[in-house]
Design a protein around this motif. Structure first.
Motif, mmCIF file in Angstrom:
data_model
loop_
_atom_site.group_PDB
_atom_site.id
_atom_site.type_symbol
_atom_site.label_atom_id
_atom_site.label_comp_id
_atom_site.label_asym_id
_atom_site.label_seq_id
_atom_site.Cartn_x
_atom_site.Cartn_y
_atom_site.Cartn_z
ATOM 1 N N GLY A 29 0.818 -1.215 0.000
ATOM 2 C CA GLY A 29 0.000 0.000 0.000
ATOM 3 C C GLY A 29 0.849 1.261 0.000
ATOM 4 N N LYS A 30 2.170 1.099 -0.175
ATOM 5 C CA LYS A 30 3.090 2.245 -0.179
ATOM 6 C C LYS A 30 3.847 2.280 -1.502
ATOM 7 C CE LYS A 30 5.387 0.843 3.375
ATOM 8 N NZ LYS A 30 6.328 0.728 4.498
ATOM 9 N N PRO A 31 4.170 3.474 -1.971
ATOM 10 C CA PRO A 31 4.974 3.548 -3.199
ATOM 11 C C PRO A 31 6.414 3.134 -2.925
ATOM 12 C CG PRO A 31 4.573 5.751 -2.339
ATOM 13 C CD PRO A 31 3.783 4.791 -1.476
ATOM 14 N N LEU A 32 7.068 2.626 -3.943
ATOM 15 C CA LEU A 32 8.442 2.149 -3.813
ATOM 16 C C LEU A 32 9.458 3.287 -3.773
ATOM 17 C CD1 LEU A 32 10.330 -0.300 -3.683
ATOM 18 C CD2 LEU A 32 10.219 -0.426 -6.175
ATOM 19 N N GLY A 33 9.094 4.439 -4.255
ATOM 20 C CA GLY A 33 10.024 5.564 -4.256
ATOM 21 C C GLY A 33 10.496 5.920 -5.651
ATOM 22 N N VAL A 34 9.918 5.296 -6.665
ATOM 23 C CA VAL A 34 10.275 5.601 -8.050
ATOM 24 C C VAL A 34 9.109 6.228 -8.804
ATOM 25 C CG1 VAL A 34 12.056 3.818 -8.194
ATOM 26 C CG2 VAL A 34 9.687 3.268 -8.828
ATOM 27 N N THR A 35 8.036 6.505 -8.089
ATOM 28 C CA THR A 35 6.834 7.047 -8.721
ATOM 29 C C THR A 35 7.135 8.341 -9.453
ATOM 30 O OG1 THR A 35 5.570 6.060 -6.920
ATOM 31 C CG2 THR A 35 4.423 7.667 -8.274
ATOM 32 N N GLY A 36 7.868 9.241 -8.832
ATOM 33 C CA GLY A 36 8.195 10.519 -9.458
ATOM 34 C C GLY A 36 8.976 10.354 -10.743
ATOM 35 N N GLU A 37 9.962 9.459 -10.740
ATOM 36 C CA GLU A 37 10.762 9.225 -11.936
ATOM 37 C C GLU A 37 9.906 8.641 -13.052
ATOM 38 O OE1 GLU A 37 11.700 8.496 -8.870
ATOM 39 O OE2 GLU A 37 13.512 9.696 -8.632
ATOM 40 N N LEU A 38 9.006 7.709 -12.707
ATOM 41 C CA LEU A 38 8.114 7.132 -13.713
ATOM 42 C C LEU A 38 7.215 8.217 -14.323
ATOM 43 C CD1 LEU A 38 7.141 3.826 -11.884
ATOM 44 C CD2 LEU A 38 8.560 4.038 -13.940
ATOM 45 N N GLY A 39 6.685 9.098 -13.476
ATOM 46 C CA GLY A 39 5.820 10.173 -13.969
ATOM 47 C C GLY A 39 6.567 11.182 -14.822
ATOM 48 N N GLU A 40 7.761 11.554 -14.385
ATOM 49 C CA GLU A 40 8.556 12.516 -15.161
ATOM 50 C C GLU A 40 8.893 11.963 -16.539
ATOM 51 O OE1 GLU A 40 11.984 13.647 -12.881
ATOM 52 O OE2 GLU A 40 10.768 14.590 -11.322
ATOM 53 N N HIS A 41 9.316 10.714 -16.574
ATOM 54 C CA HIS A 41 9.675 10.096 -17.849
ATOM 55 C C HIS A 41 8.450 9.989 -18.757
ATOM 56 C CE1 HIS A 41 10.828 6.860 -20.665
ATOM 57 N NE2 HIS A 41 11.983 7.488 -20.631
ATOM 58 N N ALA A 42 7.313 9.576 -18.197
ATOM 59 C CA ALA A 42 6.087 9.451 -18.995
ATOM 60 C C ALA A 42 5.677 10.809 -19.564
ATOM 61 C CB ALA A 42 4.956 8.866 -18.142
ATOM 62 N N ALA A 43 5.708 11.850 -18.730
ATOM 63 C CA ALA A 43 5.327 13.190 -19.199
ATOM 64 C C ALA A 43 6.259 13.659 -20.308
ATOM 65 C CB ALA A 43 5.340 14.180 -18.038
ATOM 66 N N ALA A 44 7.558 13.433 -20.119
ATOM 67 C CA ALA A 44 8.528 13.861 -21.140
ATOM 68 C C ALA A 44 8.272 13.136 -22.458
ATOM 69 C CB ALA A 44 9.951 13.607 -20.649
ATOM 70 N N GLU A 45 8.047 11.835 -22.374
ATOM 71 C CA GLU A 45 7.836 11.036 -23.582
ATOM 72 C C GLU A 45 6.518 11.380 -24.272
ATOM 73 O OE1 GLU A 45 6.951 6.478 -23.804
ATOM 74 O OE2 GLU A 45 9.125 6.764 -23.623
ATOM 75 N N LEU A 46 5.448 11.493 -23.495
ATOM 76 C CA LEU A 46 4.120 11.705 -24.075
ATOM 77 C C LEU A 46 3.881 13.137 -24.540
ATOM 78 C CD1 LEU A 46 2.104 9.578 -21.506
ATOM 79 C CD2 LEU A 46 2.553 8.992 -23.917
ATOM 80 N N LEU A 47 4.525 14.108 -23.870
ATOM 81 C CA LEU A 47 4.268 15.514 -24.188
ATOM 82 C C LEU A 47 5.459 16.213 -24.851
ATOM 83 C CD1 LEU A 47 2.368 16.501 -20.913
ATOM 84 C CD2 LEU A 47 1.402 15.703 -23.091
ATOM 85 N N GLY A 48 6.525 15.468 -25.123
ATOM 86 C CA GLY A 48 7.673 16.051 -25.808
ATOM 87 C C GLY A 48 8.448 17.065 -24.984
#
Length: 160
Positions: A29-48
């Motif tokens: 029920g807790k995040p592993l601590g990589v959530t921010g990196e996953l979100g940043e990478h996804a935003a960069a990839e999806l939104l250029g």
């Protein structure tokens, strides 16, 4: 290693981490601590976007306009419930002049894949944070629902 090779390797590492992060979240029920990196990478990839260097003050990425101007982007990431909202709070928003806009990347709890990306101007968020009457706002924190009311859905496109 070339920038392109490094970028491909980072994408591969994050792809390997994503299922582990999702499983850890299901088990604890807790995040592993990589959530921010996953979100940043996804935003960069999806939104250029161009990701900023680690520990850049106040923003995580740059959005380069057609005219060459750079807008500073702060990226917040949360694992979303089935409705994609709720009372979950975002991390503290660094609301000063080091950021122009804020993205909220919502990841699905089952896979940690991006489900939605919302955007709000920092000026509108700072105005909301300045309203008295909330200890969370005093600490620079808004709920996912508040962010969505101020912002707009940018991915997937509202028409999809």
């Amino acid at each position: 290693m070339t920038d392109d090779a490094k970028s491909q390797r980072v994408a591969a590492v994050l792809a390997a981490i994503r299922p582990l992060a999702a499983e850890y979240y299901r088990l604890t029920g807790k995040p592993l601590g990589v959530t921010g990196e996953l979100g940043e990478h996804a935003a960069a990839e999806l939104l250029g976007l161009e990701l900023a260097s680690a520990r850049t003050k106040g923003h995580d990425a740059l959005r380069i306009g057609a005219d060459g101007t750079a807008r500073r982007v702060q990226i917040k990431t949360r694992v979303a419930d089935s409705k994609g909202s709720g009372s979950k709070k975002l991390g503290t928003l660094a609301h000063h002049d080091h950021c122009d806009t804020v993205l909220l990347v919502l990841l699905g709890a089952a896979t940690f894949d991006p489900r939605e990306i919302w955007e709000a101007p920092m000026s509108a968020l700072a105005e909301r944070l300045a309203k008295p009457g909330s200890k969370a706002r005093d600490r620079g924190r808004l709920s996912i629902g508040e962010f969505k009311r101020i912002g707009r859905l940018v991915w997937p496109s509202p028409g999809e």
